[in-house]
Design a protein around this motif. Structure first.
Motif, mmCIF file in Angstrom:
data_model
loop_
_atom_site.group_PDB
_atom_site.id
_atom_site.type_symbol
_atom_site.label_atom_id
_atom_site.label_comp_id
_atom_site.label_asym_id
_atom_site.label_seq_id
_atom_site.Cartn_x
_atom_site.Cartn_y
_atom_site.Cartn_z
ATOM 1 N N GLU A 171 0.832 -1.211 0.000
ATOM 2 C CA GLU A 171 0.000 0.000 0.000
ATOM 3 C C GLU A 171 0.864 1.257 0.000
ATOM 4 O O GLU A 171 0.584 2.215 -0.750
ATOM 5 C CB GLU A 171 -0.925 0.004 1.235
ATOM 6 C CG GLU A 171 -2.000 -1.066 1.239
ATOM 7 C CD GLU A 171 -1.442 -2.458 1.542
ATOM 8 O OE1 GLU A 171 -2.134 -3.443 1.206
ATOM 9 O OE2 GLU A 171 -0.336 -2.548 2.109
ATOM 10 N N THR A 172 1.916 1.243 0.818
ATOM 11 C CA THR A 172 2.823 2.400 0.874
ATOM 12 C C THR A 172 3.558 2.574 -0.449
ATOM 13 O O THR A 172 3.743 3.691 -0.938
ATOM 14 C CB THR A 172 3.846 2.219 2.008
ATOM 15 O OG1 THR A 172 3.149 2.100 3.251
ATOM 16 C CG2 THR A 172 4.801 3.396 2.081
ATOM 17 N N LEU A 173 3.941 1.455 -1.033
ATOM 18 C CA LEU A 173 4.652 1.489 -2.312
ATOM 19 C C LEU A 173 3.764 2.066 -3.412
ATOM 20 O O LEU A 173 4.207 2.909 -4.211
ATOM 21 C CB LEU A 173 5.091 0.066 -2.683
ATOM 22 C CG LEU A 173 6.201 -0.057 -3.735
ATOM 23 C CD1 LEU A 173 7.475 0.622 -3.266
ATOM 24 C CD2 LEU A 173 6.470 -1.518 -4.030
ATOM 25 N N MET A 174 2.512 1.651 -3.432
ATOM 26 C CA MET A 174 1.576 2.148 -4.453
ATOM 27 C C MET A 174 1.301 3.643 -4.277
ATOM 28 O O MET A 174 1.265 4.401 -5.252
ATOM 29 C CB MET A 174 0.273 1.343 -4.383
ATOM 30 C CG MET A 174 0.412 -0.108 -4.831
ATOM 31 S SD MET A 174 -1.057 -1.115 -4.485
ATOM 32 C CE MET A 174 -2.284 -0.292 -5.499
ATOM 33 N N ALA A 175 1.099 4.058 -3.021
ATOM 34 C CA ALA A 175 0.863 5.484 -2.765
ATOM 35 C C ALA A 175 2.104 6.302 -3.126
ATOM 36 O O ALA A 175 1.992 7.408 -3.675
ATOM 37 C CB ALA A 175 0.501 5.690 -1.295
ATOM 38 N N GLY A 176 3.278 5.741 -2.832
ATOM 39 C CA GLY A 176 4.523 6.430 -3.146
ATOM 40 C C GLY A 176 4.720 6.616 -4.637
ATOM 41 O O GLY A 176 5.211 7.652 -5.087
ATOM 42 N N ARG A 177 4.324 5.622 -5.409
ATOM 43 C CA ARG A 177 4.424 5.733 -6.866
ATOM 44 C C ARG A 177 3.671 6.955 -7.368
ATOM 45 O O ARG A 177 4.171 7.710 -8.207
ATOM 46 C CB ARG A 177 3.842 4.491 -7.531
ATOM 47 C CG ARG A 177 4.715 3.267 -7.496
ATOM 48 C CD ARG A 177 4.004 2.108 -8.142
ATOM 49 N NE ARG A 177 4.897 0.984 -8.385
ATOM 50 C CZ ARG A 177 4.499 -0.152 -8.951
ATOM 51 N NH1 ARG A 177 3.225 -0.304 -9.305
ATOM 52 N NH2 ARG A 177 5.367 -1.126 -9.161
ATOM 53 N N ARG A 178 2.470 7.134 -6.874
ATOM 54 C CA ARG A 178 1.628 8.241 -7.336
ATOM 55 C C ARG A 178 2.207 9.594 -6.919
ATOM 56 O O ARG A 178 2.191 10.552 -7.694
ATOM 57 C CB ARG A 178 0.198 8.056 -6.804
ATOM 58 C CG ARG A 178 -0.560 6.984 -7.576
ATOM 59 C CD ARG A 178 -1.653 6.322 -6.772
ATOM 60 N NE ARG A 178 -2.336 5.306 -7.586
ATOM 61 C CZ ARG A 178 -1.842 4.105 -7.830
ATOM 62 N NH1 ARG A 178 -0.667 3.752 -7.330
ATOM 63 N NH2 ARG A 178 -2.513 3.240 -8.576
ATOM 64 N N ARG A 179 2.715 9.651 -5.707
ATOM 65 C CA ARG A 179 3.325 10.913 -5.265
ATOM 66 C C ARG A 179 4.585 11.222 -6.072
ATOM 67 O O ARG A 179 4.792 12.366 -6.497
ATOM 68 C CB ARG A 179 3.665 10.834 -3.770
ATOM 69 C CG ARG A 179 2.448 10.905 -2.853
ATOM 70 C CD ARG A 179 2.878 11.097 -1.398
ATOM 71 N NE ARG A 179 3.597 9.942 -0.896
ATOM 72 C CZ ARG A 179 3.051 8.964 -0.196
ATOM 73 N NH1 ARG A 179 1.739 8.995 0.077
ATOM 74 N NH2 ARG A 179 3.772 7.944 0.250
ATOM 75 N N ARG A 180 5.409 10.209 -6.301
ATOM 76 C CA ARG A 180 6.631 10.434 -7.085
ATOM 77 C C ARG A 180 6.308 10.794 -8.529
ATOM 78 O O ARG A 180 6.990 11.619 -9.136
ATOM 79 C CB ARG A 180 7.532 9.188 -7.038
ATOM 80 C CG ARG A 180 8.186 8.949 -5.699
ATOM 81 C CD ARG A 180 9.291 7.902 -5.797
ATOM 82 N NE ARG A 180 8.791 6.603 -6.249
ATOM 83 C CZ ARG A 180 8.244 5.689 -5.472
ATOM 84 N NH1 ARG A 180 8.095 5.926 -4.173
ATOM 85 N NH2 ARG A 180 7.828 4.531 -5.947
#
Length: 274
Positions: A171-180
């Motif tokens: 979940e953190t990885l997916m959210a991080g992708r969008r922010r990056r």
């Protein structure tokens, strides 16, 4: 363990998890792509850095690096390098030394430079374990844990360490992708606008330079024609100067020494008279 202690520990764990999540979000929001990836011929290199690790087969399992009673020689250093590939990974370490202190520091190396995570300093790890925890927001990243015994002239040191790298959850990885991706798109758009302005300037300079070159080429052609005329005149004038010089010398000889036929005529008259 009492309920109060458990509650306190749970609360600390929640606060720590919140702090990590906020730090991860902040790192992702301020993400800037590496120059080499931004300028790579293929866009795939940039997208790989934004995407992070593939979710296929991703389990987010922690990696543990352990060293026990590792010698650090006199006047020497020991480096423990660890590559981190998942953005948002949490790194924890605990180090100990036997009988004596040791110099210890941590750095993070990326394409854009080196970040000092922990300033190298002598620590009393022989009295109590030295621990720490930090977040790796931008990858790829090479962590270097350095044990420094360069200051010691007589004592070899024995050190032990345990380093744990915990990658983020899916979940953190997916959210991080969008922010990056959003942060990266902003950087790309800014560079795109800058490149467009510079391209317009370059186009204008090209037109101006091509016009000047065309003008200079015409001038060169005219100069070549003039040069050809002058060259012909130069050849003719050289011949003329040589001829006039010969003529002048011969005339000067006659003026100074006279004419040979006059001398012969005078000699002939003298013979007749005698």
């Amino acid at each position: 363990m009492s309920e109060e202690t458990k509650t306190r520990q749970n609360r600390l764990a929640e606060l720590e998890a919140k702090a990590v999540a906020e730090a991860t979000a902040s790192a992702d929001d301020s993400f800037k792509p590496a120059p080499s990836l931004l300028n790579a011929p293929s866009p795939e290199a940039l997208l790989q850095q934004v995407d992070g690790p593939s979710l296929e087969g991703y389990h987010g399992k922690e990696s543990v690096y352990v060293g026990k009673s590792v010698p650090v020689a006199v006047r020497a250093k020991l480096e423990v390098p660890i590559n981190v590939s998942a953005p948002g990974s949490v790194v924890e370490y605990a180090i100990e030394s036997k009988a004596y202190d040791i110099g210890f520091g941590v750095t993070a190396e990326r394409e854009e430079g080196i970040t000092v995570v922990k300033e190298s300093d002598r620590v009393n790890s022989h009295l109590a374990p030295v621990t720490g925890k930090f977040l790796v927001g931008t990858v790829p990243c090479l962590l270097k844990f350095e044990f420094d015994n360069d200051y010691s002239w007589f004592r070899e040191k024995m050190i032990s360490y345990r380093i744990t790298v915990t990658p983020p959850s899916v979940e953190t990885l997916m959210a991080g992708r969008r922010r990056r991706a959003k942060a990266c798109q902003k950087a790309v758009e800014e560079d795109l606008q800058s490149a467009k302005v510079r391209l317009e300037t370059a186009d204008s300079q090209m037109i101006s330079l091509e016009t000047e070159i065309s003008k200079l080429e015409k001038e060169i052609e005219e100069k070549k024609k003039t040069l050809e005329v002058v060259s012909k005149e130069q050849t003719w004038l050289k011949t003329r100067v040589e001829l006039r010089s010969m003529q002048s010398n011969l005339l000067q000889q006659r003026i100074s020494a006279g004419w040979t036929d006059e001398a012969d005529k005078a000699e002939e008259e003298e013979k007749k008279a005698s």
